[in-house]
Design a protein around this motif. Structure first.
Motif, mmCIF file in Angstrom:
data_model
loop_
_atom_site.group_PDB
_atom_site.id
_atom_site.type_symbol
_atom_site.label_atom_id
_atom_site.label_comp_id
_atom_site.label_asym_id
_atom_site.label_seq_id
_atom_site.Cartn_x
_atom_site.Cartn_y
_atom_site.Cartn_z
ATOM 1 N N SER A 228 52.598 48.459 66.178
ATOM 2 C CA SER A 228 52.239 47.332 66.806
ATOM 3 C C SER A 228 51.093 46.780 66.391
ATOM 4 N N VAL A 229 50.277 47.163 65.853
ATOM 5 C CA VAL A 229 48.954 46.878 65.345
ATOM 6 C C VAL A 229 48.531 46.141 63.973
ATOM 7 N N ILE A 230 49.473 46.725 62.985
ATOM 8 C CA ILE A 230 49.107 46.342 61.787
ATOM 9 C C ILE A 230 49.590 44.811 61.473
ATOM 10 N N PHE A 231 50.723 44.317 62.493
ATOM 11 C CA PHE A 231 50.976 42.954 62.468
ATOM 12 C C PHE A 231 49.867 42.009 63.106
ATOM 13 N N ILE A 232 49.021 42.463 63.906
ATOM 14 C CA ILE A 232 48.048 41.591 64.695
ATOM 15 C C ILE A 232 46.618 41.852 64.249
ATOM 16 N N ALA A 233 46.610 42.870 63.326
ATOM 17 C CA ALA A 233 45.167 43.394 63.179
ATOM 18 C C ALA A 233 44.568 42.388 61.852
ATOM 19 N N GLY A 234 45.389 41.927 61.019
ATOM 20 C CA GLY A 234 44.654 41.278 59.850
ATOM 21 C C GLY A 234 44.530 42.329 58.746
ATOM 22 N N ASN A 235 44.094 43.523 59.064
ATOM 23 C CA ASN A 235 44.043 44.641 57.834
ATOM 24 C C ASN A 235 42.985 44.407 57.071
ATOM 25 N N ILE A 236 41.742 43.733 57.287
ATOM 26 C CA ILE A 236 40.766 43.269 56.501
ATOM 27 C C ILE A 236 39.814 44.550 56.407
ATOM 28 N N PRO A 237 39.629 45.327 55.190
ATOM 29 C CA PRO A 237 38.663 46.440 55.159
ATOM 30 C C PRO A 237 37.441 46.041 55.748
ATOM 31 N N PHE A 238 36.843 47.076 56.587
ATOM 32 C CA PHE A 238 35.441 47.039 57.139
ATOM 33 C C PHE A 238 35.528 46.025 58.363
ATOM 34 N N LYS A 239 36.525 45.443 58.549
ATOM 35 C CA LYS A 239 36.462 44.448 59.630
ATOM 36 C C LYS A 239 37.571 44.748 60.693
ATOM 37 N N SER A 240 39.066 44.785 60.208
ATOM 38 C CA SER A 240 39.949 44.917 61.066
ATOM 39 C C SER A 240 41.050 46.130 60.525
ATOM 40 N N GLU A 241 40.575 46.921 59.690
ATOM 41 C CA GLU A 241 41.651 48.078 59.028
ATOM 42 C C GLU A 241 41.597 49.567 59.843
ATOM 43 N N ILE A 242 42.462 49.835 60.380
ATOM 44 C CA ILE A 242 42.452 50.885 61.363
ATOM 45 C C ILE A 242 42.873 52.156 60.342
ATOM 46 N N ALA A 243 42.544 53.409 60.971
ATOM 47 C CA ALA A 243 42.408 54.675 60.216
ATOM 48 C C ALA A 243 43.803 54.922 59.687
ATOM 49 N N PRO A 244 45.081 54.742 60.585
ATOM 50 C CA PRO A 244 46.224 54.999 60.194
ATOM 51 C C PRO A 244 46.969 54.149 59.137
ATOM 52 N N LEU A 245 46.386 52.853 59.055
ATOM 53 C CA LEU A 245 46.711 51.888 58.004
ATOM 54 C C LEU A 245 45.963 52.558 56.512
ATOM 55 N N LEU A 246 44.882 52.923 56.815
ATOM 56 C CA LEU A 246 44.113 53.359 55.421
ATOM 57 C C LEU A 246 44.810 54.732 54.997
ATOM 58 N N ILE A 247 45.365 55.588 55.781
ATOM 59 C CA ILE A 247 46.112 56.633 55.494
ATOM 60 C C ILE A 247 47.414 56.422 54.825
ATOM 61 N N VAL A 248 48.001 55.277 55.138
ATOM 62 C CA VAL A 248 49.283 54.855 54.406
ATOM 63 C C VAL A 248 48.744 54.202 53.092
ATOM 64 N N THR A 249 47.719 53.725 53.014
ATOM 65 C CA THR A 249 47.378 53.025 51.680
ATOM 66 C C THR A 249 46.959 54.134 50.623
ATOM 67 N N LYS A 250 46.393 55.249 51.227
ATOM 68 C CA LYS A 250 46.055 56.096 50.132
ATOM 69 C C LYS A 250 47.647 57.016 49.931
ATOM 70 N N LEU A 251 48.493 57.014 50.773
ATOM 71 C CA LEU A 251 49.626 57.642 50.212
ATOM 72 C C LEU A 251 50.334 56.888 49.189
ATOM 73 N N GLU A 252 50.255 55.570 49.494
ATOM 74 C CA GLU A 252 50.985 54.551 48.610
ATOM 75 C C GLU A 252 50.334 54.613 47.215
ATOM 76 N N GLN A 253 49.237 54.876 47.052
ATOM 77 C CA GLN A 253 48.227 55.262 45.836
ATOM 78 C C GLN A 253 48.476 56.773 45.399
ATOM 79 N N PHE A 254 49.124 57.419 45.847
ATOM 80 C CA PHE A 254 49.349 58.928 45.620
ATOM 81 C C PHE A 254 48.186 59.788 45.624
#
Length: 290
Positions: A228-254
């Motif tokens: 429910s957060v990633i759609f409304i957050a904007g997901n901009i690093p250092f501004k509106s990027e949450i820790a769970p999204l950063l975990i998913v990002t690192k998983l996608e980068q293996f």
């Protein structure tokens, strides 16, 4: 002629606190199944999470934890989760009070709507909140007129976390309010206590443990919220990027070890916060019984 004294059978000694009488037999089997199930779904995953980061070595783990992007995401997630839980405390208490103490048309419908965040898929909740608070949405446009940017900002994340955490507080406090003895409140009133004194000195000590429990549950849910957060957050690093999204990002980068490092850090911080909250709750419960 004296009567024969028959020996009195005494119950076998039982270790205090070990197990009590139960209507259901099979304590060893029940305990074994419980421990095995908890081990499979809790202990083993947490053990794997605790071991995976050290593939990077101590220097690699420290490098991940001190990454400015990781620190910014952790501050945002835990900071906004704490603020949302603190807001949900009085707001949930007010809603629970209204549902328990007042009769009005539509009360049952309102009571059912409280559980809506539980029933909605998180992605659906995120899309709905984004549609409402986007710059061209009905509520987002009103906020933009006063200079507030709701969607695609930390404020949007805060709104989403309040939305998903509010039912936890309401449902924890509502049963306590329903079972509260009205005679105690009336006795305080006859002794001359003002409404504020009756609430603070009579009712609040009984409500406080449940209220604190609801705040803790809302905080725990908010920390790990993703859909429910990633759609409304904007997901901009250092501004509106949450820790769970950063975990998913690192998983996608293996980068599994890096993702596990962030996850383990979140578990540790959350566990420490819950210990403090549970200690406060136990203290309030002892005071309420005193």
């Amino acid at each position: 002629m004296t009567a024969q004294a028959w020996p009195i059978e005494r119950p076998a000694p039982r270790l205090k606190g070990w197990r009590g009488p139960s209507v259901l037999p099979g304590f060893p089997l029940a305990l074994g199944v419980t421990l095995a199930w908890l081990g499979a779904i809790v202990i083993l995953p947490l053990t794997a999470l605790a071991l995976r980061p050290w593939e990077l070595g101590p220097a690699g783990v420290w490098a991940v934890l001190t990454d400015p992007r990781v620190l910014a995401a952790l501050r945002l997630s835990f900071g906004l989760s704490g603020l949302a839980a603190l807001l949900n405390g009085p707001l949930g208490l007010l809603i629970a009070w209204t549902l328990v103490r007042y009769e009005f048309p539509g009360r049952r419908l309102l009571d059912a709507l409280v559980d809506l965040p539980f029933a909605l898929p998180t992605a659906v909740a995120g899309i709905a909140l984004t549609a409402l608070y986007a710059p061209n949405g009905p509520l987002g446009a009103l906020a933009a007129r006063v200079g507030l940017k709701t969607a695609y900002s930390p404020l949007g994340i805060f709104i989403a976390l309040v939305f998903i955490g509010l039912p936890f507080v309401v449902r924890q406090v509502q049963p306590v309010l329903s079972e509260f003895d009205r005679e105690v409140e009336e006795a305080a009133r006859t002794l001359g206590a003002t409404p504020m004194q009756r609430f603070v000195q009579v009712m609040l000590p009984a409500i406080a443990p449940a209220l604190l429990s609801g705040v803790a549950l809302a905080f725990a849910r908010a920390v790990g919220e993703y859909g429910s957060v990633i759609f409304i957050a904007g997901n901009i690093p250092f501004k509106s990027e949450i820790a769970p999204l950063l975990i998913v990002t690192k998983l996608e980068q293996f980068d599994y070890a890096g993702a596990a490092t962030i996850g383990l850090t979140m578990v540790g911080i959350s566990f420490g916060a819950l210990i403090v909250i549970n200690a406060a709750q136990a203290s309030l419960s002892r005071r309420g019984r005193a």
